[in-house]
Every structure is written in C-alpha cells, then in structure tokens.
Scaffold this motif. Structure first.
Motif, PDB file in Angstrom:
ATOM      1  N   LEU A  78       0.855  -1.188   0.000  1.00  0.00           N
ATOM      2  CA  LEU A  78       0.000   0.000   0.000  1.00  0.00           C
ATOM      3  C   LEU A  78       0.885   1.230   0.000  1.00  0.00           C
ATOM      4  N   ARG A  95      -2.924   5.895  -1.261  1.00  0.00           N
ATOM      5  CA  ARG A  95      -4.242   5.314  -1.550  1.00  0.00           C
ATOM      6  C   ARG A  95      -4.184   4.348  -2.728  1.00  0.00           C
ATOM      7  N   ALA A 103      -3.066   0.557  -3.804  1.00  0.00           N
ATOM      8  CA  ALA A 103      -2.668  -0.782  -3.378  1.00  0.00           C
ATOM      9  C   ALA A 103      -2.162  -1.542  -4.598  1.00  0.00           C
ATOM     10  N   ALA A 136      -7.275  -4.506   0.309  1.00  0.00           N
ATOM     11  CA  ALA A 136      -7.302  -3.244  -0.425  1.00  0.00           C
ATOM     12  C   ALA A 136      -8.576  -2.465  -0.126  1.00  0.00           C
ATOM     13  N   ASP A 151      -8.300  -1.114   3.371  1.00  0.00           N
ATOM     14  CA  ASP A 151      -7.362   0.013   3.409  1.00  0.00           C
ATOM     15  C   ASP A 151      -7.924   1.250   2.722  1.00  0.00           C
ATOM     16  N   ALA A 211      -8.304   1.824  -0.376  1.00  0.00           N
ATOM     17  CA  ALA A 211      -7.498   2.201  -1.533  1.00  0.00           C
ATOM     18  C   ALA A 211      -8.391   2.764  -2.630  1.00  0.00           C
TER      19      ALA A 211
END
Length: 233
Positions: free
Chosen positions: A6, A9, A11, A39, A42, A44
C-alpha cells in the motif's frame, strides 16, 4: 505467494510465484481474495494487479488434487474472487505482460481497466483439460459478444493482445517498456476526483447483465455433478 503493498491510496497486488507460471492453486486463490479484501479495508482508491515473471498466469492449476476439499468449495473461490474484484469500490487496473489464461483472462475482464502488452495472450483453455468452464460461460457474454464467447470456451482458442482489445477483453495495448508509465498516468487520472469515481463504480456494478448469484451457483452445481459422474461423454 502474493506481494501486497500500500502506497498512499494505491494498493498493489503482485502474483509472486513465477517459478510455476503463477498458477492459481487453492492457496493462491485464497491469498488473492484476502489481498482484494485488504485493499478494500485500506480504502485504496486504486488497485494495481501485476505479476512477476514472463507469464501473468497460466490460470488455475488443473493438476492440483485436494482430496479433503470438495470441488464445489474450490469452484466457489472463483466466484468469491470475481465478486471481490468486480465489487472493488475504487478503480482496479490490471497490468498484463505475458500470457493470462483461464482465471487470468477472468482477472482482465473483471478489472475496471486492463492494460496489456504485445506479449500478452488470452483465452479460456479449460476445454483442453476436459473441463467445462461453466462459470466463464455464465459471465463472459456480459463482457463480449455471446457468439465469440461461445467459440472461445468451446475451442480454448488463444487470442493475441490486439485481438483481445478488439473483442473488449482488454482496454489498451501498450509496449512492455511503457507499461508502468502508462499505469502511473492512469493512476493520476482516476485519483483526481475520487468521489465521482466511486459513484461511477457503484453505479456500474448495479447495471444488469452480469449473472445472478443463482445462475453462478447453478454453474458450480452442474459442473461439479458432471465431474463427480466421471465426466461422461
């Protein structure tokens, strides 16, 4: 088996078993699904999918035998992976530099954007292993011409990157040397207005035509039943 990174933003998911041609074993499928979920967790905005080695993937490992794992469970992982990739709320970008057969062609189709190099080739070669890829039969006509889709699954024919672009399997064909540069430009582009991008992605996922959960389950049940009967002629 998969390297996940990561960066802000963005991944990046990298298939990392080049010694096997990045064949998708059950474990690699589980890792792939877990990386897609990571992802999303996170948050992303962009997901890059690439592979180490000269082969993106030869697809699922048709020689893998797991006596304690029912066939239906293994096939169900394909549905989970397709759903997680297609349902990613940001923009998924596949970078395909080399053959991407079977499940690899499925990754190309289920990604938001797919860049392929001249070295890439695509196809659903399950028929060459005496398998009937019913999951592919269910979703492929959503992406390309139904008649071409039927030919590809009936014959296992491989198509070049250029033909794949014409059919709608990939978005663009670029050189191997500029693949990462083109990806970086795409990332900059789709990150300009993330709210608008997510709204577009959410709407696209709701459009009709993609096979329902019931139809996907029927594909699994029919294929598993045929295999369990000894693949009768």
């Amino acid at each position: 088996m998969i390297h996940y990174q990561l960066d802000g933003r963005v991944a990046r998911l990298t298939l990392d078993t080049p010694e096997t041609g990045n064949h998708f074993t059950r474990q690699l499928l589980l890792d792939f699904i877990a990386s897609l979920q990571q992802a999303e967790q996170d948050q992303a905005q962009v997901l890059l999918i690439s592979a180490k080695g000269d082969v993106f993937t030869w697809g699922r490992d048709q020689n893998e035998r797991l006596p304690n794992v029912p066939l239906r469970d293994n096939l169900g992982l394909i549905l989970q992976a397709n759903a997680a990739l297609r349902g990613f709320s940001g923009v998924s970008i596949s970078l395909i530099d080399g053959p991407a057969l079977g499940f690899g062609s499925g990754i190309a189709l289920h990604s938001s954007i797919t860049l392929a190099t001249e070295r890439a080739e695509f196809g659903f070669d399950e028929i060459d292993h005496n398998l009937a890829p019913l999951i592919v039969v269910a979703y492929l006509p959503h992406f390309i011409s139904p008649r071409i889709a039927e030919e590809l699954v009936l014959t296992g024919r491989r198509v070049s990157a250029q033909e794949a672009q014409q059919l709608g399997i990939v978005t663009r064909v670029v050189s191997s040397e500029t693949l990462e540069e083109e990806a970086a430009a795409l990332i900059d582009n789709v990150q300009r207005y993330p709210g608008a991008v997510r709204t577009i992605r959410h709407y696209i996922q709701a459009l009709p035509g993609y096979p329902s959960a019931a139809l996907n389950q029927k594909a699994i049940d029919d294929l598993a039943s045929w295999v369990e009967q000894g693949r009768p002629e």
